[in-house]
Structure formats: C-alpha cells, structure tokens
Design an enzyme around this catalytic site. Sequence first.
Site, PDB file in Angstrom:
ATOM      1  N   ARG A  51       0.980  -1.027  -0.232  1.00 48.48           N
ATOM      2  CA  ARG A  51      -0.210   0.286   0.281  1.00 48.48           C
ATOM      3  C   ARG A  51       1.028   0.925  -0.028  1.00 48.48           C
ATOM      4  NH1 ARG A  51      -3.194  -1.819   3.087  1.00 48.48           N
ATOM      5  NH2 ARG A  51      -2.051  -0.972   5.279  1.00 48.48           N
ATOM      6  N   THR A  52       2.008   1.484   1.103  1.00 49.90           N
ATOM      7  CA  THR A  52       2.663   2.587   1.274  1.00 49.90           C
ATOM      8  C   THR A  52       3.178   2.625  -0.070  1.00 49.90           C
ATOM      9  OG1 THR A  52       3.016   2.093   3.369  1.00 49.90           O
ATOM     10  CG2 THR A  52       4.728   3.499   2.590  1.00 49.90           C
ATOM     11  N   LYS A  80      23.707  -9.125  -1.863  1.00 47.29           N
ATOM     12  CA  LYS A  80      24.544 -10.111  -2.909  1.00 47.29           C
ATOM     13  C   LYS A  80      25.483  -9.391  -0.759  1.00 47.29           C
ATOM     14  CE  LYS A  80      24.369  -9.228  -6.706  1.00 47.29           C
ATOM     15  NZ  LYS A  80      24.649  -8.007  -8.509  1.00 47.29           N
ATOM     16  N   ARG A 101      11.689   2.073   2.975  1.00 48.45           N
ATOM     17  CA  ARG A 101      11.014   1.732   3.621  1.00 48.45           C
ATOM     18  C   ARG A 101      12.441   0.744   4.214  1.00 48.45           C
ATOM     19  NH1 ARG A 101       6.137  -1.262   6.245  1.00 48.45           N
ATOM     20  NH2 ARG A 101       5.106   1.392   5.578  1.00 48.45           N
ATOM     21  N   HIS A 129       6.829   6.642  10.646  1.00 48.52           N
ATOM     22  CA  HIS A 129       6.099   6.680   9.766  1.00 48.52           C
ATOM     23  C   HIS A 129       5.529   8.032   9.053  1.00 48.52           C
ATOM     24  CE1 HIS A 129       4.511   5.226   6.019  1.00 48.52           C
ATOM     25  NE2 HIS A 129       3.400   4.048   6.344  1.00 48.52           N
TER      26      HIS A 129
END
Lengths: 303, 152
Positions: A51-52, A80, A101, A129
């Site tokens: 959603r974000t 890696k 995020r 957030h």
Amino acid sequence: MINKSLVSITDFSKANYLTILDISRKFEKDSYKDLLKGKVIATLFFEPSTRTRLSFESAINRLGGRTIGFSDSGTSSVTKGETLYDTIRVVSNYCEMIVMRHPLEGSARYASEISKIPVINAGDGANQHPSQTLLDLYSIQKTQGTLDDLKIFMVGDLKYGRTVHSLLMALSEFNTSFCFISPDELKMPDEYKMHLKAKGLNYSESRDLNESISEADIIYMTRVQKERFSDPIEYERTKNAYVLKNEMLRITKENMKVLHPLPRVNEINTDVDASPKAYYFQQTENGVYVRQAIISLILGLKV
Amino acid sequence: MTKDKILEVSAIMDGTVIDHIPADSLFQVISILRLEKFDGMITFGTNLESKKLGKKGIIKVSGVFFKDKDINRIALIAPEAKLNIIKNYSVVEKKLVEIPDEIIGIVKCVNPQCITNHERVATRFLVLEKKKLKLRCQYCEKMTYRENMEIL
C-alpha cells in the site's frame, strides 16, 4: 523548497504540517500536474509494503515523475551483502529524492545523513512513518473542518502502535484532548502521557470501548496483535473487547469518523464499512494527495 | 628511600591525573580516551585501595590536558572520577567529570532492531536525564537506561 529529509514527524513544525495540508487540498482538486517531468525518484523498499509503495508511486506518477527502485530486498543488491551505506551513496547519484522503507529502526535517519539528496521515511521498522501521520492529519482536518480542539479516541494497541504515537505528537500542537482505550498490557507509554502533561493537554484512559465514544470526534482504531501479549490467555480474553461494530456507532456524534491506518484484520467489523462514519478507505485516497504535497514541499515544486 | 623512589616514578611534571576510577573500568577508560594510541608517558595503577570505591584505578598522563568534552566521555563509566591538573609538579586545578548532553560512539543501543547494531555506524544518544541516565538513541529513538547500558 525546504530540501530536507522527512524522517520523523517531529522533524517538521506545525507550520510545515499546515503547509502540507494546504498543498494536499490543491492536489485533491487537481491531482495530475507535470511538476516532476523529467525527474527521477527512487522508491527503495527493503521490505514489502504494497500500500505505501503504490501510494508513493502513484503520487510520483501523477506529478509526471518516474520511479526507479525495488519492492523488496530479495530483488536488490542487499542479497549480495551490500550495506545500506553503499546502497544510499550509489542511489543518491541516480535521482532527486529517495523514498525508503526498511525493517531496521533508525535506518532512515542514517540514510538521510549519508544521502546528498532528501530522504522520505516510508517506515523504519516499528519506529516512524511520518507520511501516514500527515495523511491522518489531512483526513481529520477534511472531515472535521479543523484540527483544533477535537476529541480523539485511540483504540487498541497503544503501546507498540507507531501510528498512534506519531499522530499524538502531531496533534499535540492543536489543543486536542485524547481518550486512550486499550488492554492493560498495551497502554499508551508514559513518555507520551508526560508529553501531553507538559503541553497542558487533557487525556483519559480506559479499558473499555463503551458509551464514552459518544463524545468522540474521531475514533482511531489499531490492530491488537496476538504476538504483543506475554500471556496468550490474556489475549483470548481481550481480543474481542476492542472490536468496533456498527451498532456501537449509533450513539456517536454526526461528525464522528472512524480512521484506521490499515491493514485491518477484525478490529472493525465489516458491517461498519457501509456506515457514512467509516472513513478508512477514503483515508488511503487522501494518502496520495498528501504524498504529492510532501514531495512538492521538499523539492520546492510550484503547485 | 623506597617511598621516594615510588614517588619519583609516579609523579608527573605536567599533565593530568585521573583518580577514583572504578578498578574494573580502568581499561575501558584508557580505551575511551584512546590512550593506547598515545605515545607520551602514561602511568596507571589498578586495584589500589580506596575508602570510597573499595578498589580503584588511577591514570597519570604526562603532557596532556584534556578538553572537557573529551574527558567527560568517561563520566558514564567513571562518574566519580577526579581530575588533577598538574603543572610543574603541583596541582593547579581539580575537576570532576560531568555527563555530557550528547554521547557519541561509547554506548551500545539497547534496541536489537536499531540500525547501529547492524551497520558500522557510530551510536549517538541525547542525554535526557543525567541522574537516572536516560539516553535517547538519535537513530531508532528508543531509550537506553543505566540498568541496560552496555559500553562498546
């Protein structure tokens, strides 16, 4: 143009919040503007958040910009063994801004120190957030016509819920009175209550979701998660006590709206969805305008 | 005669004597002050008798006068440390250490999910309360208290 990163809601002032809400309103009227034409913004999602990510990417696309990035670390150089430091140093050469995020707390602050371009924190673990908080503010202002002198009920997991903590910090600039409704194990932490005391704001606490909601202007629901309980029996006892049902809304004020950061599991009964007082889906639409506004303010776009 | 000899070894002409260090923190103090890289004369003793601490440590550093901001870094582990500033064999100033407002790179963040516990980044804390020692991580924003404080 403020050309700074947005890591934590407290990085921005009340004046910044209000500016973002003003710009958001303009985007709500006309969301498609080519202000980012020819510009590239990175969306680095080290853990998935559909959603974000889609909300930010929709915001960037509506502004005419392009996005580069990845939607989970499995498809990035993290596999890696690349450090966050190296990833940010490199990616900040490719674009105008980074939306990030990351599962680790403090990662966004660290990235903002390394990066030569602004970083927007789209969630760093259980920490911050801020774009969620700003879209909550926008939703509250839009439905109530003001942010001042409101009575906000926060329900559910108030101990670990980062959204309620950030929203409390932001609303504490607006003479809000709060009512915290949660099981004992998930009460609002003392440091936030101390903050309200220091600001001279009223709050009350309760274990029951009951008649007191008739006073609410906003009911902000959050999910009570099983893994937050040290005692599983306590969870079974309390899990149904924090479920909002349509019949409970009868006694609430006309202007009252129910908000939820989503995803919802069962804490709001689906029979609430059809109520005019349910606002959590419109809330997500507001998220796009608010993210357009945040990007515009930080990059100095003329809206 | 023997007594004179001891004094000769331990007295310094110019420099700093750091006294009343808890004996078990002596080597940490040396490390925090980066004295292992110092090439001047250093004398130190530990497990010396102390009425106040039981056992104490002491460090004498020749030719060095610490800045407050540097010496205060040891306040977390040696809160009772006393500094004697020596010039020409005599004490010209006595100082106590003070817990600084910001602590960089000494304390480990208590939050296992904090970025500072996963990447090579120096920890940074704002000291919210000096007495109780309440530190807020500038990265993950979580609190570390004296009870769960670990020195890096």
